[in-house]
Each structure stands twice: as C-alpha cells, then as structure tokens.
Design an enzyme around this catalytic site. Structure first.
Site, PDB file in Angstrom:
ATOM      1  N   MET A  94      24.732   8.304   2.436  1.00 35.18           N
ATOM      2  CA  MET A  94      24.746   9.334   3.035  1.00 35.18           C
ATOM      3  C   MET A  94      24.828   9.178   4.634  1.00 35.18           C
ATOM      4  O   MET A  94      25.649   9.957   5.199  1.00 35.18           O
ATOM      5  CB  MET A  94      23.312  10.208   2.947  1.00 35.18           C
ATOM      6  N   GLU A 109       0.838  -1.396  -0.144  1.00 32.68           N
ATOM      7  CA  GLU A 109      -0.050  -0.175   0.084  1.00 32.68           C
ATOM      8  C   GLU A 109       0.887   1.180   0.008  1.00 32.68           C
ATOM      9  O   GLU A 109       0.443   2.438  -0.493  1.00 32.68           O
ATOM     10  CB  GLU A 109      -1.002   0.113   1.356  1.00 32.68           C
ATOM     11  N   PHE A 120     -11.415  -6.937  13.856  1.00 30.69           N
ATOM     12  CA  PHE A 120     -10.318  -7.543  13.057  1.00 30.69           C
ATOM     13  C   PHE A 120      -9.970  -6.437  11.841  1.00 30.69           C
ATOM     14  O   PHE A 120     -10.995  -5.642  11.167  1.00 30.69           O
ATOM     15  CB  PHE A 120     -10.764  -8.759  12.101  1.00 30.69           C
ATOM     16  N   GLN A 121      -8.733  -6.178  11.665  1.00 26.49           N
ATOM     17  CA  GLN A 121      -8.094  -4.990  10.761  1.00 26.49           C
ATOM     18  C   GLN A 121      -8.714  -3.696  11.404  1.00 26.49           C
ATOM     19  O   GLN A 121      -9.062  -2.895  10.208  1.00 26.49           O
ATOM     20  CB  GLN A 121      -8.334  -5.563   9.314  1.00 26.49           C
ATOM     21  N   LYS A 157     -17.195  -0.247   6.228  1.00 24.34           N
ATOM     22  CA  LYS A 157     -17.855  -1.298   5.069  1.00 24.34           C
ATOM     23  C   LYS A 157     -19.320  -1.051   5.250  1.00 24.34           C
ATOM     24  O   LYS A 157     -19.527  -1.262   4.074  1.00 24.34           O
ATOM     25  CB  LYS A 157     -17.334  -2.659   5.621  1.00 24.34           C
TER      26      LYS A 157
END
Lengths: 165, 602
Positions: free
Chosen positions: B510, B83, B145-146, B195
């Site tokens: 760097m 993502e 969940f999630q 949802k």
C-alpha cells in the site's frame, strides 16, 4: 462561529480524574481557557468548571466526549441558560507616591480589597466575571503590575437550575 | 535439633486433626483460610467471569499472579512471544466470540509492549480486559526497575483504566473492568495491579453486579425518533443502508438483515461491518469507502435517505465530508455512542441506543406501518444495477504471475466462504475485504481503525483457540507478517493449526501504491529487501511451509493446506504475487466518494 462556553461537571473524586479531562481536551485539540476543580460538600464528588471556546459542533462534541468518560456523572453547559460566573484574581501592584492613592481608588471602584500592604506595594483581591477582571487590569497602568494570579472561572446556574447527582 | 523438629511435627499433626497448639486460636486459622492474596483474587475473578484463555507473558511484577495461575485449572494460559501479540490474541478472541478477551502482562516494558494491542482494540471498540503488573506501591514514582505510568500511558487508548491501591478494592475493580469492557460501546479496560497488592490478603467476595452512578449506557432508542425514522425510510426515493462494526459487535446482524429485506433497500458495509449483512445477498453492494465498490460509493453519494447503523462516517468511508455534503440527503443514525453522532456529518434523526434493540423496535414499527416503500425504489435499483454492471472488481485472470485477488477468491471457494479470516494491514487487507465474501458476522477479524500491521498472526491464534475446529486463515503480506513473526513459536507450542496466506509482492504494497500514485514512483524504503525463506522459517518451527509461484498452483496449495491431512498443522503459504498490482477502486485522500480511480482495464 466560535463562542465562549462554561461547562460544569460532576465526577467521581478519584485519583487521576483531572488528567482524564485534561487529556481529553489535548487529545482532541479542544481549547481550554481555564479549568478549575475541587471536591464538593460530598467528598466523593469533584466539581469542575471548564471555560472553552468553539463552534456549536465542537461544543456539542465536547459535552458528549465528557459524558463518555466513565468517571463523569453529569455535564452541563452553563452558558445555555441563566448563570452566574465568578473568578478570583490577586494582583500585586507598585503603589508609591501619588499613584498609591489612585490605585486604592481604582480598586474601590472595582470593589477590590487591598489584602496586603508594603511601603511600595499593594496586593489587591478582586472577584467578578473574567471580563470585569480584565477591565481592572486595563484600568490601571500596566507598568505598575508586578504579578497577577487568577483562578479561572467558577459558575453556577441561576434560580432553580442546578447540577446535582 | 532433631528433638525440636519432632515436637513441631507432632504439634502440627495434632493441629491438623482436632486441637490447636498453644498460640493458635481457632479464629486466626479460619480467617487465614478465608482470606485470599491479591494474586489469588485476580485469578479467582477471571475464573468467576468464565474466562477460557488468558494470553500473557510473565515478569517480575506479576510473578505472584503467575504462581496462582500455576495452581489452578479453570482457564488456560497461553504464553505468547511478545506482549503485543497477547493483547491482539485476546482482542481476536473477543471479536470472534463476542466474549471479553483477557491479557496479562508485567509492568514497564510489558505494559508498553501491550499499548499497541490496547489502542488497536480501542479504535475498533473491542471488549478486552488487560491486567498489567506494576511495581510495589511504595516504589511508584521512584523510577523503580520496570516502572512506567501505565494508567497515564494507556489513558487515551482505553475505555477506562484503574490502578488498584488497596487489595480490598481488587475484586470490585475486576468486576467493574469486565462490566465496562463489555457493555455500552465496548472497549479495552486496563487494571494495573502493583506487586505488593498481589501479596496482600483480604476476604474474597466477587460481586454479582455493580451499580456505577457515573456509568449507565443507553439501551433503548427514543420512540419518537424511531417513528420519524420509519416514516422517512418509507418516503425515501433513493434509500441506502450503511452499516458498520456496531452491527457486528452488537450482534444485530439478524435484525439488520430482516429490516433490509423488509424494505428491499441496498446495503453497504464498512470494513468493520463486513459480514453484518451477507456479501452474497442481492441487496448487498459490497464495501464502501476509499477502496469500496463503485456501486456502493455511487449509491452512498447519491442516496436521498441514508440509514446509518453502528457506523461513524470516518475519513476512509465518506472521503471529503464537504464533498459528501454537496448532495442533499436526510440521515438517520443509530449508534450506541452519542459522540459518534453528528461528529463528522450532521444527521437529521439521531437514535442513541443498542443497535439490536433499536432495529428490533424498528422492525416492529415497519411491520405495523400501512405504507410500503416508495415505488421509486425500482428506478433506484435500475440505476444501482447500472453502476454494478461496471464490474469494478474485475482483474486480469490471464496473468502468468499470481494475482493477489485470485488467491483470495480461491481461498473463498476452497473454504466455501465459511472460514474465519484475519488480515494484517495494507493491500492484502483490502483485497481480502473485497474478494472474500463474508456472509456471517464475526468472521472477518482485522484492525480497521488503528490499522496495525502485525495483528494477523496473533489474531488467527486467538480465533483458532476459541474455535478449534474452524478453518482459520490469515491473509497477510510479507511485510506485515514479519511484525509478529515470533508467534510462529506460540503456534508450535500450542499446536495452533492456522493457515497463513502471505501475498508476497516484495513491497509494503500500500505504501508502494501511494508512492506510485502520489510520489512520482519514488519507492522510498518500501521495498522489502532480504526477506527470509518463509518455507524454511516455518519448517524450523515445525510447521508446513509452501512456496507458490504459478497461478495454476494456487488452488491446489490452498486445498492441500485445508485438507484433512493438514488439519492439525500450521501451514505457511508464501504466494509470490504481482508486485505491480494496485487496489482499485480508489478514492484519494481528501477527494469525494464518487471521484474514484478505477482499474485500467475498465
């Protein structure tokens, strides 16, 4: 030179509005002495009063950053002009024997009201500027204080000066 | 059973033609046709906005939305492999085109993976809209969940965010998101959609525009301030124009070049401002700041009137603000964001407004003015040319090991300065900024503010999809590229023919440079052991891999990569470069802008 400022603002009364302001202050490491918020006569608007300290540069940044929040409609630094500041404090104190009368007298001097009484305690309501409330707490014996609760300052401009949409 | 089925079929057939079966009123059917689900609304809003690409990754909370994407053909969905890359690609699309980029991710880890991309876009003021799925509203706060508090997590790194709690608010919220992202000082906007909202239905109306009483960005500059500014510019003895990303984002490059040409003043760009004024223009002194050119930093430090346009005087640009303030100078600052003005440096003439608008007005005032720039300008240019003659970007061209600067110079030559160049973060980023001479805005795509390693490849994808025929190069390092290397798979799926140039010195360059300078050459954890064979890795995804180890092979490799034969192919060039090379000039953190360390050869 740090000084104390009272910043008033109007914002959309949306869920999470308070956390946007509180988050801004913590993210940018600005001081918050107190913050009060409640809806106004227009239920779609919240009015917030923030007491903060900082240099002129910091206060300028604070007002700019607050204005930048999408939900904020107007910001005003009340301390830039004439204004009235009030804070509410409830103090529960021990009040027994000779000290009971003394406590009542001190509360009267500060124009406090005793709003709850038991045999051994008073609960006193006081309003005023933060420094007046501080003065009351200094005036009584600190050993007698059971509990204090303060709302933080609310403020409003004097005369025609107003914060409106 | 069969009889019943037959009867139902009969009823439906009739319903479809003229009459309705008992119980179905005309009204009900009509309203069902007009109502749309939340998922349909999201998709239709994106179509209404003219979105070309949605970069995303599906998951439970956004399945309804993905089902609607499946059914439409207005925009193309690009399936990334992580993502974070979806948001970077949307961000790059926005940087290169000037349009709003769009990403779509699921709830929980989908949203948290997107956060780095969102913060990257926020720091560089890039307009993107990120739609995140959320658990159904009754499950919010239940540690479902999630589930994460996406609005809470993203709040400090978005321009604004929304949680949609009622499907009736969805279309309006999407419209607001696009307006807020694209106007004023642009930035990312997150729309969190539970949802159940994507399943609820309502009538779909997409507003043409929306008034927000709390959001009215300033466009026009204050005319009194503008007049003061013009006067100040014409009186300047040692003037300087300093431009930032605002000139690029505000599409004000043309106006800026006109103002600068009319005045004849020197111009420097920040890292984000590269291309805002042509690098090959005589008046351009190159980038300033920590790794800016000697002439740009000296002129910035010693000017007496500074015109800052769409820039924010950040720590990498002016170094120590107290040291910067030692020299007396008057500052004019044009910026769309009032909070950028007098934040780190006090300015004398603040002008809040859209830079393009303000510069257009400034140009008109300059043309009307009777005065001409002060004659002292000639002496100032003599001084600047003296600084310029130090040739601070000189490096050893006789080296038998590939010098990273050389690769960038050759890329510039081969692509005739006309490529879109993305970079990751580190030494290679600075070399790209110093040695690729950007003459046009929106060609240099990098993470300036947040400094996000791993942006390079997804950035290149976003740009290449926006401009399929353009030359797109990703200048990266062997460390940065591995932070989003999985996107080689996305490049394969969509045949995205970007050209990756890895300046492989085996180190986080760097970090290694700072350890050499400031930590007694103790190279703690900055050596990249166990590198993959990048050629084989690229080939395993069906791409072209090249390993280049000698300076004399550099040009031919780049030419081949950009040749018509490989136009349709993704090419991964692994340049084995000098591990000891450092980026110069350098201003140490906390030091003054004129206290530069220059390369040893000088």
């Amino acid at each position: 030179m740090n000084s104390r400022h009272i910043i008033s603002l109007l914002m959309e009364n949306e869920a999470g509005a308070l956390s946007r302001v509180a988050g801004l202050f913590s993210a940018r490491a600005y001081n918050i002495e107190s913050l009060t918020v409640a809806p106004t006569e227009d239920a779609t608007l919240s009015r917030m009063t923030i007491v903060t300290t900082g240099s002129e540069d910091i206060i300028e940044q604070i007002t700019k950053q607050l204005n930048k929040l999408i939900d904020v409609i107007k910001v005003m630094d009340l301390t830039e002009g004439q204004h009235i500041e009030r804070e509410l404090m409830l103090v529960k104190v021990k009040a027994v024997g000779a000290g009971r009368e003394e406590m009542k007298r001190t509360a009267d001097i500060f124009r406090g009201r005793i709003i709850d009484v038991t045999e051994a305690t008073y609960t006193i309501e006081l309003t005023g500027t933060g420094s007046k409330l501080d003065a009351f707490l200094e005036a009584i014996d600190s050993a007698l204080i059971i509990e204090t609760v303060r709302t933080g300052a609310s403020g409003i401009g004097r005369g025609e000066r107003s914060l409106k949409v | 059973m069969s009889g019943l089925a037959g009867k139902m079929q009969h009823s439906l057939t009739v319903a479809g033609q003229t009459d309705y079966p008992h119980g179905f009123t005309n009204d009900l059917i009509c309203s069902q046709f007009m109502e749309a689900t939340g998922a349909e609304i999201v998709v239709r809003c994106l179509a209404e906005e003219g979105v070309e690409f949605v970069f995303g990754y599906p998951g439970g909370a956004v399945l309804n939305i993905y089902d609607e994407i499946f059914k439409q053909n207005k925009f193309k969905h690009v399936l990334v492999r992580h993502e974070q890359a979806a948001v970077h690609a949307a961000d790059a699309y926005a940087r290169a085109t000037g349009r709003v980029g769009v990403a779509l991710v699921t709830s929980g880890p989908g949203a948290t993976n997107a956060v780095t991309g969102i913060a990257t876009a926020y720091m560089d003021s890039v307009p993107i809209v990120v739609v995140t799925g959320q658990v159904p509203t009754p499950a919010i706060g239940m540690d479902a969940f999630q589930e994460v508090d996406t609005v809470g997590i993203t709040r400090p790194c978005v321009k604004h965010n929304f949680l949609v709690k009622d499907v009736k608010d969805l279309a309006e919220t999407m419209k607001k998101a696009f307006i807020i992202a694209a106007t004023g000082r642009p930035g990312p906007v997150v729309v969190d959609v539970p949802k159940d909202i994507t399943a609820h239905t309502t009538e779909f109306v997409y507003p043409a525009s929306i008034e927000m009483r709390s959001y009215n960005p300033v466009v026009k500059g204050h005319s009194g301030q503008l007049k003061r500014a013009v006067q100040m510019l014409l009186e300047a003895q040692r003037p300087m124009i300093y431009i930032g990303g605002g000139v690029v984002l505000g599409d004000a490059s043309k106006q800026l070049v006109e103002v600068a040409s009319l005045l004849g003043f020197p111009v420097t760009n920040t890292l984000m401002g590269l291309g805002g004024h042509p690098a090959t223009h005589r008046q351009n002194l190159g980038m300033l700041g920590m790794h800016g050119t000697y002439e740009a930093n000296m002129a910035m430090q010693h000017c007496d009137v500074l015109l800052a346009v769409g820039a924010r005087f950040d720590d990498r640009v002016i170094g120590n603000p107290a040291h910067f303030a030692r020299e007396q100078r008057r500052i004019i600052h044009i910026d769309i964001d009032p909070s950028s003005i007098s934040k780190r440096v006090k300015v004398d003439v603040p002008i809040v407004g859209d830079v393009k608008h303000v510069l257009t007005e400034m140009l008109a005032l300059l043309k009307q003015a009777k005065d001409k720039p002060d004659a002292a300008l000639t002496a100032w240019w003599t001084q600047i040319e003296l600084w310029r003659s130090k040739n601070c970007l000189k490096y050893n061209k006789q080296s038998s090991i590939i010098k990273p600067q050389y690769v960038v110079e050759k890329l510039w030559e081969v692509t005739k300065g006309d490529a879109y160049v993305t970079s990751d973060v580190g030494q290679h980023q600075m070399w790209a900024a110093q040695y690729y001479k950007f003459d046009q805005p929106r060609r240099w795509i990098n993470s300036g503010g947040l400094g996000t390693m791993g942006v390079g490849l997804p950035y290149a994808m976003g740009v290449q999809l926006a401009f399929p025929d353009a030359q797109v190069a990703c200048i990266t390092g062997e460390s940065s590229i591995q932070m989003n290397i999985q996107e080689l798979s996305t490049c394969k799926q969509y045949r995205i023919p970007v050209k990756v140039l890895t300046l492989n010195n085996g180190y986080m360059g760097m970090v290694r440079q700072w350890q050499e300078f400031f930590y007694g050459s103790r190279y703690a954890e900055s050596y990249m052991e166990s590198l993959p064979d990048f050629v084989k890795l690229a080939e395993s995804y069906g791409h072209v891999g090249m390993k280049i180890e000698k300076p004399e092979d550099v040009e031919a490799a780049i030419k081949e990569a950009f040749s018509p034969a490989l136009k349709e192919r993704m090419v991964f060039m692994d340049f084995i470069t000098d591990a000891a090379e450092n980026v110069f000039p350098m201003v140490e953190g906390g030091k003054g802008l004129s206290e530069m360390i220059l390369a040893e050869e000088l």
